[in-house]
Design an enzyme around this catalytic site. Structure first.
Site, short mmCIF file in Angstrom:
data_model
loop_
_atom_site.label_atom_id
_atom_site.label_comp_id
_atom_site.label_asym_id
_atom_site.label_seq_id
_atom_site.Cartn_x
_atom_site.Cartn_y
_atom_site.Cartn_z
CG ASN A 70 98.53 23.63 -56.84
OD1 ASN A 70 98.95 22.87 -57.71
ND2 ASN A 70 97.23 23.72 -56.53
CE LYS A 104 95.55 25.98 -58.74
NZ LYS A 104 94.31 26.71 -58.60
CG HIS A 124 93.28 21.91 -55.22
ND1 HIS A 124 92.37 22.44 -56.10
CD2 HIS A 124 94.12 22.93 -54.87
CE1 HIS A 124 92.66 23.73 -56.28
NE2 HIS A 124 93.71 24.05 -55.55
CD GLU A 170 92.00 24.06 -59.39
OE1 GLU A 170 93.06 23.45 -59.66
OE2 GLU A 170 91.97 25.30 -59.18
CD GLU A 214 93.96 26.05 -51.84
OE1 GLU A 214 94.91 26.77 -52.15
OE2 GLU A 214 93.54 25.13 -52.56
N GLY A 270 91.90 31.46 -57.87
CA GLY A 270 92.06 31.88 -59.27
C GLY A 270 91.13 32.99 -59.69
CB SER A 320 93.28 35.34 -55.12
OG SER A 320 92.50 34.79 -56.16
P1 PGA Z 1 95.37 30.68 -56.78
O1 PGA Z 1 95.26 29.08 -56.49
O2 PGA Z 1 96.51 31.17 -55.92
O3 PGA Z 1 95.64 30.80 -58.24
O4 PGA Z 1 94.07 31.25 -56.35
C1 PGA Z 1 95.43 28.55 -55.21
C2 PGA Z 1 95.20 27.06 -55.23
O5 PGA Z 1 94.27 26.62 -55.91
O6 PGA Z 1 95.94 26.29 -54.59
#
Ligand code: PGA
Length: 256
Positions: free
Chosen positions: A10, A12, A100, A102, A172, A178, A218
């Site tokens: 992903n 982003k 997601h 976000e 998640e 992140g 992460s």
């Molecule tokens: P990350 O993001 O691997 O940077 O933690 C995962 C995600 O939000 O899909």
């Protein structure tokens, strides 16, 4: 029950056209020596502006599929800034990430809207990757499982078993996204097991044992092997570590 693993990147809001090109070329180079019959399903979910280019770069590589990071469930019309399923179809997108955290937190997307997206995606024969996850506050309050049950139940509202079988789930934990703070593999395994119990209640054991459930938050080359060794974890939805060819290739190898 053997479920084929998935490694999904992903991106982003990252990668300009030239960065996207370099990244995909690096990934293609890195997977060249790998035994394709053992490779997981690999998904790249770039920004919309890089879809055309990524589609072109991966066209001769059947082990990599194209994903999108979001979609609007409406067919077309006055939705400034949005993108439709038909538009994503133009680029042979196969998977669409929805729900997601976000999108839920920064763009205030509701469970109902996510369900609408899931239904529209399935109706167009594409595959939704339905994300769910708890905040740190919810985890500390001991309401993780209840919260996930609610998110999953609402996301699958009105979706038949046959259609549910065409979906993918991504667990998640928001506090792990992140932050560099990975959820302990055994705990992620337990939580995903709880999600399967919810799917058993909504459908049956057969459906729950067939739907692929990824872990995200992460994920790194140093964590993937232990994560993939867990019975319930079927792969990773990866943000940060998918932005660098070498680490993404390591993640693919970790799922083989
Ligand atoms: P990350 O993001 O691997 O940077 O933690 C995962 C995600 O939000 O899909």
């Amino acid at each position: 029950m053997s479920r084929k693993p998935i490694i999904a990147g992903n991106w982003k809001m990252n990668n300009t056209k030239s960065e996207a090109k370099a990244l995909v070329e690096g990934i293609l180079e890195g997977i060249k020596p790998l035994d394709k019959s053992k490779m997981p399903d690999v998904i790249l979910a770039p920004t919309y502006t890089a879809l055309w280019q990524v589609q072109d770069l991966i066209k001769d590589e059947p082990s990599i599929a194209l994903g999108a990071q979001n979609v609007n469930p409406n067919k077309k019309g006055a939705y400034t800034g949005e993108i439709s399923i038909d538009m994503l179809n133009d680029f042979s997108v196969k998977y669409i990430i929805i729900g997601h955290s976000e999108r839920r937190q920064l763009f205030h997307e509701s469970d109902e809207f996510i369900n609408e997206k899931a239904r529209a995606i399935i109706a167009s024969n594409l595959i939704p990757i339905i994300c769910c996850g708890e905040t740190l506050e919810q985890r500390e309050a001991g309401i993780t499982d209840v919260h996930l049950a609610s998110q999953i139940t609402k996301a699958y509202n009105g979706i038949s078993k046959d259609d549910a079988l065409k979906t993918v789930v991504a667990y998640e934990p928001i506090w792990a996204i992140g932050t560099g703070k990975t959820c302990d593999a055994q705990e992620a395994n337990r939580t995903i097991g709880e999600i399967r119990k919810v799917l058993t209640k909504l459908y049956d054991e057969d459906a729950a044992s067939k739907i692929r459930i990824l872990y995200g938050g992460s994920v790194k080359p140093s964590t993937i092997v232990e994560q993939m060794a867990q019975e319930e974890i079927d792969g990773g939805l990866i943000g940060g570590a998918s932005l660098e060819a070498q680490s993404f290739v390591e993640l693919i190898k970790g799922a083989m």
